[in-house]
Design an enzyme around this catalytic site. Structure first.
Site, mmCIF file in Angstrom:
data_model
loop_
_atom_site.group_PDB
_atom_site.id
_atom_site.type_symbol
_atom_site.label_atom_id
_atom_site.label_comp_id
_atom_site.label_asym_id
_atom_site.label_seq_id
_atom_site.Cartn_x
_atom_site.Cartn_y
_atom_site.Cartn_z
ATOM 1 N N HIS A 330 1.217 -1.644 -0.053
ATOM 2 C CA HIS A 330 0.049 0.039 -0.573
ATOM 3 C C HIS A 330 0.685 1.070 0.526
ATOM 4 C CE1 HIS A 330 -3.847 -1.569 1.090
ATOM 5 N NE2 HIS A 330 -3.191 -2.476 1.021
ATOM 6 N N LYS A 508 -9.440 13.291 4.182
ATOM 7 C CA LYS A 508 -8.914 12.221 4.821
ATOM 8 C C LYS A 508 -7.291 12.784 5.710
ATOM 9 C CE LYS A 508 -7.204 14.233 0.782
ATOM 10 N NZ LYS A 508 -6.948 12.643 -0.230
ATOM 11 N N ARG A 509 -6.531 10.740 5.915
ATOM 12 C CA ARG A 509 -6.474 12.009 7.357
ATOM 13 C C ARG A 509 -4.550 12.916 7.151
ATOM 14 N NH1 ARG A 509 -5.626 6.917 11.896
ATOM 15 N NH2 ARG A 509 -3.535 8.733 11.922
ATOM 16 N N LYS A 514 0.719 14.003 2.006
ATOM 17 C CA LYS A 514 -1.019 14.409 1.402
ATOM 18 C C LYS A 514 -1.324 15.711 1.378
ATOM 19 C CE LYS A 514 -3.449 10.585 3.157
ATOM 20 N NZ LYS A 514 -4.166 10.280 2.100
ATOM 21 N N THR A 616 -8.665 5.725 -2.447
ATOM 22 C CA THR A 616 -10.297 5.997 -2.450
ATOM 23 C C THR A 616 -10.584 6.799 -1.909
ATOM 24 O OG1 THR A 616 -9.926 5.123 -0.058
ATOM 25 C CG2 THR A 616 -9.373 3.599 -1.775
ATOM 26 N N LYS A 620 -14.827 8.277 -4.651
ATOM 27 C CA LYS A 620 -15.722 8.889 -3.918
ATOM 28 C C LYS A 620 -15.999 9.533 -4.332
ATOM 29 C CE LYS A 620 -14.390 6.276 0.172
ATOM 30 N NZ LYS A 620 -13.255 6.670 1.776
HETATM 31 C C1 LIG Z 1 -12.317 6.515 2.178
HETATM 32 C C2 LIG Z 1 -11.940 6.790 3.568
HETATM 33 C C3 LIG Z 1 -10.146 7.536 3.555
HETATM 34 C C4 LIG Z 1 -9.131 7.347 2.970
HETATM 35 O O1 LIG Z 1 -9.545 8.331 2.142
HETATM 36 P P1 LIG Z 1 -7.840 9.324 0.853
HETATM 37 O O2 LIG Z 1 -8.283 10.081 0.272
HETATM 38 O O3 LIG Z 1 -8.035 8.337 -0.150
HETATM 39 O O4 LIG Z 1 -6.879 8.589 1.722
HETATM 40 C C5 LIG Z 1 -9.552 7.496 4.782
HETATM 41 N N1 LIG Z 1 -10.954 7.821 5.804
HETATM 42 C C6 LIG Z 1 -12.574 7.571 6.210
HETATM 43 C C7 LIG Z 1 -13.289 7.969 7.118
HETATM 44 C C8 LIG Z 1 -12.570 7.116 4.288
HETATM 45 O O5 LIG Z 1 -13.831 7.030 4.375
#
Ligand SMILES: *Cc1c(COP(=O)(O)O)cnc(C)c1O
Length: 768
Positions: A330, A508-509, A514, A616, A620
């Site tokens: 990953h 995101k985290r 990022k 991911t 979304k």
């Molecule tokens: C989808 C999701 C992530 C991943 O987000 P990225 O932008 O791909 O890092 C992280 N936390 C939550 C709660 C999510 O639903």
């Protein structure tokens, strides 16, 4: 399955009487939630039982994290009884929406854990025999609040509302042994319902307990203290999820968790095969195991150990293991690839360590260059190398990421085993991430192209000829979603966001790679420009952030403080308020994501190229009709391939450029030569923002001083970012812009996790 409102309600009533000594009319919200969930579980029992006892080859998805979020709505949807249950409750004066207070099961950090949850749902919905194996953390990812702009963490008591979607299975408990303790592993099984197809797979989460219940004999003989301590240690293993995302902490308790998970799972699987009379040599005929990152890789030496206990030789055991295991990588970041101290591991798990040494010796016997191919070197165990050596297949999670693995990170291994490396681009489940979180939009799509897209997301492309007629309803539904989110944010964060503002979202985290910092600096740039008049008619925009920082990650916490101080500055400035708002929402989690994703106008995916393996979150947003403002990184690349680069907003250095730039990078030079940049960066230290902690000073220094200043090229990409971002914001509101949104939605088919799990099933698992 047949749903009968009267029968269902009387079953709920029966459970209320038996378990809570109450009834439908007088049950509390929590009692009703539990009884209703249990009644729904009972409806699916036969299907679940059938799946557990069939003779198919199954995949065990081993993962230290499953970020499940809330189960009730998704489960009712997949069982095909969401609307019916809603009506049944309404008929007795209750509201299904009340269960929005139920805590998320946040047994994961971020993308990796959420991916595991999406894959479970998609496998069941695709009728693929796949079961998850994980840890039932007593406390999930911490709950986040802000105090004076700083992140605070609290324990996440996710079981507060009970856990009606799990069943404790005492009869399947096993003992897991460490050199210094034995603990009991007790499984809690969660059914994973396929979408209206009668398939029920299992997520088995292990909880650690003392082998012996509390020993009152010893206690009475005044040995009470020691016994109590042993009990304490046993439960401690699964007490809490490590809150690190994409970093490795090297703590022995973490190693205990990992071994606990895989030893319990493998013992369980082998014992069940034995009970079914299967030959041990047939293991690969009935099982394969997917290792979700390096966290469960210690399963490899554990299986070798268990098979030799059954009388196999090391070579025989190795041959079976090499057919069963597969490994998903990953990240390419060195700080996240797990390495364990050989001495520490050999002390905790001497027999497992011996198997790792056996693997190391085996690869040396193959006569390969020991400088290129090793598992143990300088008393450090490299878990990724162990995984690659033994696994049948190794996969990256987006095309660009897999190419980097092959050409760079694992170049040597790829030359030795070219056929091992494959790409499986990540995906998301369209049930949770469109049907459930955006029901109005889903209905609109249904009315235009029917419902096949629910289980075959590629069908969304038949929306393309309807885009013109869909424009007005798309805008109306997005506007409603934005209003709802604005209300929620007002209530929970106390910040007012007019719904006619552009909703520009980065959730995101929190991680330096990022680059939330890049986004933050652009806001200061716009703020300064609006104040001094150099930017005119700025399109009203709300910048919405959500992110947890690992509690020990100083720079990440500094970025949170920075953005919160920018929010204070901007939101209280009467001159810029008509044009700008900034809010950092607290405790970003799956349930918050569901509300945000359907209300966003801009999806910020701005990692330094080469760093985000896939992402991911980007998928979304795309699925909900949002354009991406992003770099050519991770799955953004494939999003552009699918939806057209012209329908997204791409900026910044590419992977190749990044490696070129880094050779001679001088951030100070960029700072001096980029219009507006210096002023924005100086805000960190010139008193514009309030901070007595020294955090903002440290952020400033990270950009300009030290061994590798501005490691993630924030300053380098700033000018292009601001240029493209302003272009996007000025495009907003036009018909051309709305068409881009809808083309993205119609092109999101590839990013269904159904497609991902089917790719795994065909190319890796060989299951049907
Ligand atoms: C989808 C999701 C992530 C991943 O987000 P990225 O932008 O791909 O890092 C992280 N936390 C939550 C709660 C999510 O639903």
């Amino acid at each position: 399955m047949k749903f009968d409102k009267k029968n269902f309600l009387s079953e709920v009533d029966r459970i209320l009487r038996a378990d809570y000594a109450t009834e439908l009319g007088s049950a509390t919200k929590k009692e009703l939630y539990n009884a209703l969930s249990k009644a729904a579980m009972a409806l699916a029992y036969d299907d679940w039982n059938r799946e557990k006892n069939n003779n198919k080859k199954r995949c065990g998805y081993f993962s230290a994290e499953f970020l499940m979020g809330r189960s009730i709505y998704s489960n009712l949807l997949n069982l095909g009884i969401l609307e019916e249950t809603c009506e049944a409750l309404r008929s007795i004066g209750k509201d299904l929406n009340e269960f929005e207070e139920v805590e998320d099961a946040a047994l994961g950090n971020g993308g990796l854990g959420r991916l595991a949850a999406c894959y479970l749902e998609s496998a069941a919905s695709s009728a693929l025999p796949l079961d998850g194996y994980g840890i039932r953390y007593r406390y999930g990812l911490f709950r986040q609040t802000f105090e004076d702009g700083f992140q605070h963490e609290e324990g996440d008591d996710w079981l507060k509302w009970g856990d009606p979607w799990s069943v404790r299975v005492d009869r399947d408990a096993v003992v897991v042994s460490f050199s210094d303790q034995k603990v009991l592993a007790v499984p809690y099984d969660m059914p994973v319902f396929g979408y209206r197809n009668g398939v029920v797979n299992t997520l088995r989460l292990w909880s650690s307990e003392p082998v012996e219940p509390f020993d009152f004999g010893a206690f009475n003989e005044m040995k009470g203290e020691r016994t109590a301590e042993e009990n304490f240690n046993a439960t401690k293993i699964t007490d809490v999820l490590y809150p690190n995302d994409n970093t490795m902490s090297g703590k022995i308790l973490r190693l205990r968790q990992q071994y606990f998970l895989v030893s319990a799972s493998l013992q369980d699987i082998l014992a069940k095969d034995k009970a079914k009379g299967r030959r041990i040599s047939d293991l690969p005929k009935y099982h394969c195991f997917q290792l979700n990152d390096t966290h469960p890789v210690i399963a490899i030496p554990e299986l070798l150990r268990l098979l030799q206990e059954e009388g196999l030789s090391f070579e025989e055991a190795f041959d079976l293991a090499a057919k069963c295991f597969n490994f998903t990588n990953h990240t390419i970041m060195a700080e996240a690839l797990e390495k364990w101290d050989a001495l520490a591991l050999s002390e905790l798990l001497p027999d497992v360590y011996r198997q790792i040494v056996n693997c190391q010796e085996r690869i040396q016997r193959e006569g390969v260059d020991p400088d290129k191919f090793f598992i143990i070197r300088d008393n450090v165990i490299h878990m990724a190398n162990l995984a690659i050596y033994v696994s049948a297949k190794v996969n990256g999670v987006a095309e660009i990421h897999t190419n980097i693995l092959k050409k760079d990170t694992f170049k040597n291994w790829c030359e030795l085993y070219p056929d091992k490396f494959v790409n499986i681009t990540n995906g998301i489940t369209p049930r949770r991430w469109l049907l459930l979180n955006n029901p109005q939009m889903a209905k609109e799509i249904d009315s235009l192209i029917g419902t096949e897209w629910h289980t075959d997301l590629k069908k969304l492309k038949s929306l393309k000829p309807h885009i013109g007629e869909m424009l007005s309803s798309f805008k109306r539904i997005k506007e409603e979603n934005k209003k709802k989110l604005a209300d929620y944010i007002k209530e929970h964060e106390g910040v007012e966001i007019p719904s006619h503002f552009i909703f520009d979202v980065q959730v995101k985290r929190l991680h330096e790679y990022k680059r939330q910092l890049l986004n933050a600096l652009s806001i200061l740039y716009f703020y300064n420009g609006i104040k001094d008049g150099s930017i005119e008619d700025f399109p009203p925009t709300a910048f919405i952030f959500g992110a947890k920082a690992a509690p020990g990650y100083y720079m990440a916490k500094a970025v949170i403080k920075f953005i919160n101080e920018i929010a204070n500055l901007v939101n209280s400035d009467e001159q810029v308020k008509p044009y700008l708002r900034v809010v950092f929402v607290q405790n970003y989690n799956v349930s918050y994501a569901e509300k945000i994703v359907c209300a966003a106008d801009v999806s910020e995916q701005i990692s330094m190229a080469g760093m985000e393996a896939s992402g991911t979150g980007n998928m979304k947003f795309m699925l909900n009709g949002t354009v991406t403002l992003g770099t050519l990184d991770g799955a953004n690349v494939e999003i552009c391939e699918e939806a057209g680069r012209e329908n997204n907003y791409i900026f910044g250095a590419t992977v190749d450029e990044v490696s070129q730039v880094k050779k001679f990078y001088c951030p100070r030079e960029i700072l001096e030569n980029t219009i507006g940049l210096k002023r924005a960066v100086e805000s960190l230290v010139d008193g514009t923002l309030k901070d007595d902690s020294g955090m903002l000073q440290k952020l400033y220094e990270s950009l300009l001083t030290g061994y590798e200043p501005d490691r993630y090229l924030v300053l380098y990409d700033f000018a292009d970012y601001v240029r493209v971002k302003e272009e996007l914001l000025r495009d907003y509101g036009s018909e051309a812009f709305d068409k881009k949104c809808l083309i993205n939605m119609a092109s999101a088919g590839k990013f269904s996790a159904d497609r991902s799990v089917k790719d795994y099933a065909k190319h890796i698992w060989k299951i049907k």
